[in-house]
Design an enzyme around this catalytic site. Structure first.
Site, PDB file in Angstrom:
ATOM      1  N   VAL A   1       0.831  -1.198   0.000  1.00 10.19           N
ATOM      2  CA  VAL A   1       0.000   0.000   0.000  1.00 10.19           C
ATOM      3  C   VAL A   1       0.867   1.250   0.000  1.00 10.19           C
ATOM      4  CG1 VAL A   1      -1.894  -1.161   1.207  1.00 10.19           C
ATOM      5  CG2 VAL A   1      -0.159   0.076   2.530  1.00 10.19           C
ATOM      6  N   SER A   2       0.250   2.365  -0.369  1.00 11.89           N
ATOM      7  CA  SER A   2       0.882   3.680  -0.347  1.00 11.89           C
ATOM      8  C   SER A   2       2.178   3.663  -1.152  1.00 11.89           C
ATOM      9  CB  SER A   2       1.096   4.122   1.103  1.00 11.89           C
ATOM     10  OG  SER A   2       1.362   5.504   1.177  1.00 11.89           O
ATOM     11  N   ASN A   3       3.302   4.065  -0.566  1.00  8.92           N
ATOM     12  CA  ASN A   3       4.558   4.032  -1.311  1.00  8.92           C
ATOM     13  C   ASN A   3       4.915   2.620  -1.745  1.00  8.92           C
ATOM     14  OD1 ASN A   3       4.785   6.749  -0.901  1.00  8.92           O
ATOM     15  ND2 ASN A   3       6.480   6.644   0.550  1.00  8.92           N
TER      16      ASN A   3
ATOM     17  N   GLY B   1       2.779   0.353  -2.542  1.00 11.66           N
ATOM     18  CA  GLY B   1       1.938   0.082  -3.698  1.00 11.66           C
ATOM     19  C   GLY B   1       2.504   0.689  -4.960  1.00 11.66           C
TER      20      GLY B   1
ATOM     21  N   GLY C   1      -2.909  -0.977  -2.758  1.00 11.47           N
ATOM     22  CA  GLY C   1      -3.843  -0.049  -2.149  1.00 11.47           C
ATOM     23  C   GLY C   1      -3.258   1.343  -2.060  1.00 11.47           C
TER      24      GLY C   1
END
Length: 698
Positions: free
Chosen positions: A309-311, A313, A334
């Protein structure tokens, strides 16, 4: 723990022979008969087995109960914790940082070590036995030192192998995505390939010269040498002079490595997969001459899902785009913090109306938000926002009034009073692509210091600044808990940094300070307008393309070409940290222009979803927002069924969730009524994507 000697930087053949561990002394192509360590692996590989009782892969021996406890694991000797104690704290801290850990919020019922992949409470404490392989990836300089970690659960089936990547989110250490992707992979019986992206939670205490090693234990920079996770590149004399003028400061790897690590996120995620292949061949390959192993798995032989997720992802998406050897089978991510190289004609629409702005890079929208959010927080539409600050409410309100006044004096917002100035600041954020769905999150994103931390860290990274540069007069330091002024710590934060830090100050007692005429002070308290001058300076770096920021941002942009790999992106519509118009929506639109009908990408946008599930227990978050993590796990299950049984992926759609409601701080328990499923026939909730245009239903 077994040490497997690897790279030429720290091992010699005589030493290998003496130790009798000639398992990877030379590097060569992985298509050779003998399983050989990839050339990017530097130094030793540490191999550790966990019994699944006293210690384990998922919970570090804490189990579901320990991870859910508000009492964090301690150290027998607080002044000198062991590597095992630091690992336990790191797993505890990182797990809790990415999910709602409260029972009412879903922990132990919808997710958690005790919950199986079908969503049932069948796994007890959820401890998972297995083996870990830990090493650095480096380019020979000793300065990259990306941490790679592979977990192989005891349930791994060599005849049906699988790998899940779990690249760290944020700037977290190597266990940063253990809840976001690692847990699902381990429960599935897959090896999990972690990496810290080369920016993960490495710090250098300038005054003492202390640095962290790969396992979180400490050493002096001089004695650590190339074994340091991160050492500031300046000379000892330059650092001494800096320390004299600016004592109690810290250099951080993501901010101050001068390497713009984000440009390598895809590459190091692919390296993590390759390292996992090596580990699996080492563990399950045929024995050769009693000491070495052959190659059982070659690129493409193992079902591999790039996830996080985030970075993390974003790293998974970048890795899939850069994959030329078939390492990655599919992608599930995500809320990716992704910077897209947009081409002419690509458009983001909502309800048939073009978005006012989309596809901006983080350097743009984060510096704008950092400038405007403290004022926008006083807008009418932000009334009743969750309060996420340790500062007194009155002081926070004063900051908002003063920031609005300074912005108005500088001609950056219009209006004769605070209310009108705040409304204009919020309107500017809307014009910059932030959705009205995130209005109530503008205040907590700044009050929690998430946005200031990101603006400062990434500005440093994108300008390749040194710690001694004090970019825009910001630095990282320990401070007095009452006045906010820079002060020596009672106990060095370095001791527990690996276990409790997140890589982006403020974290673990190291704060973000503004260096004004009176010395360094917590940026919120340094001036009545919360260090406006520094925030404006950060904004000017982008708008005036100063210090090479434009070129370094261009280096991290991606083309949105997933090479026809099946992929799923999940993001909350209310995300105010990584606005959906600039991230997922922009990526999906560009992907449709790049891949056309060959694209296998599905996008699920979650209403009432925002970036930080760990905030969901905060009053006002609990009543208004739902866990996006739940849908991340559903997406992983959907992808698994697609890869293994050919089940079609549901098309792109809006998932219309139902907030829990109730009284802030006492919302009713999360239930399936709040979490409608991802469906094969979304009807009016379908997101249309065609020829570079994405249209998301209102």
């Amino acid at each position: 723990m077994t040490t497997i000697r690897g790279g030429s930087r720290r091992a010699s053949l005589p030493a290998l022979a003496l130790l009798g561990v000639l398992l990877g002394a030379c590097h060569s192509d992985d298509n050779a008969q003998v399983n050989t360590l990839p050339g990017f692996v530097s130094g030793n590989v540490r191999k550790t087995a966990y019994d699944g009782a006293s210690d384990d892969l998922l919970t570090a021996g804490l189990g579901k109960t320990g991870l859910g406890s508000d009492t964090r694991p301690g150290f027998a000797n607080p002044a000198q914790p062991t590597a095992a104690e630091l690992r336990r704290l790191a797993i505890y801290s990182n797990y809790r940082a990415l999910v709602d850990i409260t029972p009412n919020g879903g922990y132990g019922r919808f997710w958690g070590p005790n919950v199986d992949l079908a969503g049932n409470d069948t796994l007890g404490e959820g401890k998972i036995a297995g083996t870990e392989y830990l090493a650095y990836s480096d380019d020979g300089s000793g300065r990259k030192n990306v941490t790679l970690l592979v977990q192989v659960p005891a349930s791994f089936d060599p005849a049906n192998p699988c790998i899940v990547t779990a690249t760290s989110s944020g700037s977290r250490g190597v266990y940063g995505a253990i809840a976001a992707a690692g847990e699902w992979g381990l429960k599935r019986g897959c090896a999990v390939a972690y990496n810290d992206k080369g920016g993960g939670n490495g710090a250098h205490e300038i005054g003492t010269g202390v640095v962290t090693l790969i396992d979180g234990t400490l050493a002096s920079a001089s004695s650590a040498g190339s074994a340091s996770l991160f050492t500031a590149s300046e000379s000892s004399s330059a650092l001494a002079a800096f320390n004299s003028a600016f004592p109690n400061r810290y250099a951080y790897k993501h901010a101050h490595s001068q390497q713009n690590p984000e440009q390598d996120w895809g590459r190091v995620t692919l390296q993590a997969v390759e390292f996992a292949y090596w580990a699996l061949n080492e563990q399950f390959g045929p024995a050769i001459d009693g000491a070495r192993h052959g190659v059982r798995y070659r690129p493409g032989d193992i079902t591999t899902i790039a996830a996080s997720v985030s970075n993390g992802g974003a790293a998974a998406l970048a890795a899939a785009e850069q994959d030329t050897r078939g390492w990655i089978t599919a992608v599930v991510v995500g809320e990716p913090q992704i910077n897209v190289r947009m081409t002419p004609g690509v458009t983001v629409e909502q309800g048939g109306v073009p978005a006012p702005s989309f596809g901006r890079p983080l350097a743009d929208y984060a510096t704008l938000a950092n400038l405007l959010q403290p004022c926008a927080a006083a807008a009418v539409a932000a009334v009743g926002a969750p309060y996420l600050s340790a500062l007194p409410v009155g002081l926070t309100q004063s900051i908002r009034v003063q920031r609005c006044a300074t912005l108005a004096a500088a001609g950056l917002v219009s209006g004769a009073d605070t209310a009108s100035q705040a409304n204009d600041a919020l309107a500017q954020l809307h014009a910059a692509g932030y959705l009205a769905d995130s209005d109530l999150l503008q205040a907590p994103m700044w009050d929690s210091q998430a946005i200031p931390a990101i603006a400062v860290t990434y500005a440093n990274a994108y300008t390749r600044s040194r710690v001694t540069d004090n970019l825009c007069n910001f630095s990282f330091a320990t401070t007095n808990s009452v006045t906010g002024a820079v002060a020596p710590p009672a106990t060095s934060p370095m001791t527990s940094l690996f276990g409790a830090g997140n890589g982006v100050p403020p974290t673990n007692g190291i704060n973000l300070v503004f260096n004004g005429a009176s010395g360094g002070v917590d940026h919120r308290l340094a001036t009545p307008d919360a260090s406006f001058a520094g925030a404006f300076c950060l904004r000017q770096l982008w708008t005036a393309n100063q210090l090479g920021i434009g070129a370094n941002v261009d280096a991290v942009r991606v083309a949105a070409n997933l090479q026809r790999k099946p992929a799923i992106i999940v993001q909350g519509r209310s995300d105010a940290l990584v606005p959906v118009n600039h991230a997922s929506r922009a990526y999906v639109a560009q992907n449709s222009a790049t891949e056309g009908r060959a694209s296998q990408l599905s996008f699920y946008e979650v209403t009432n979803g925002q970036h930080f599930d760990a905030f969901l227990s905060v009053p006002g978050f609990d009543t208004r927002f739902v866990p996006v993590h739940y849908y991340d796990e559903q997406a992983l299950n959907l992808m698994w069924n697609h890869l293994k049984s050919g089940a079609p992926l549901p098309p792109s759609q809006v998932i219309r969730t139902v907030p829990r409601g109730g009284v802030p701080g006492a919302a009713p328990a999360l239930s399936t009524a709040n979490l409608p499923p991802i469906v094969q026939s979304p009807g009016s909730n379908a997101i249309t994507v065609n020829a570079g245009v994405i249209d998301v239903p209102l």
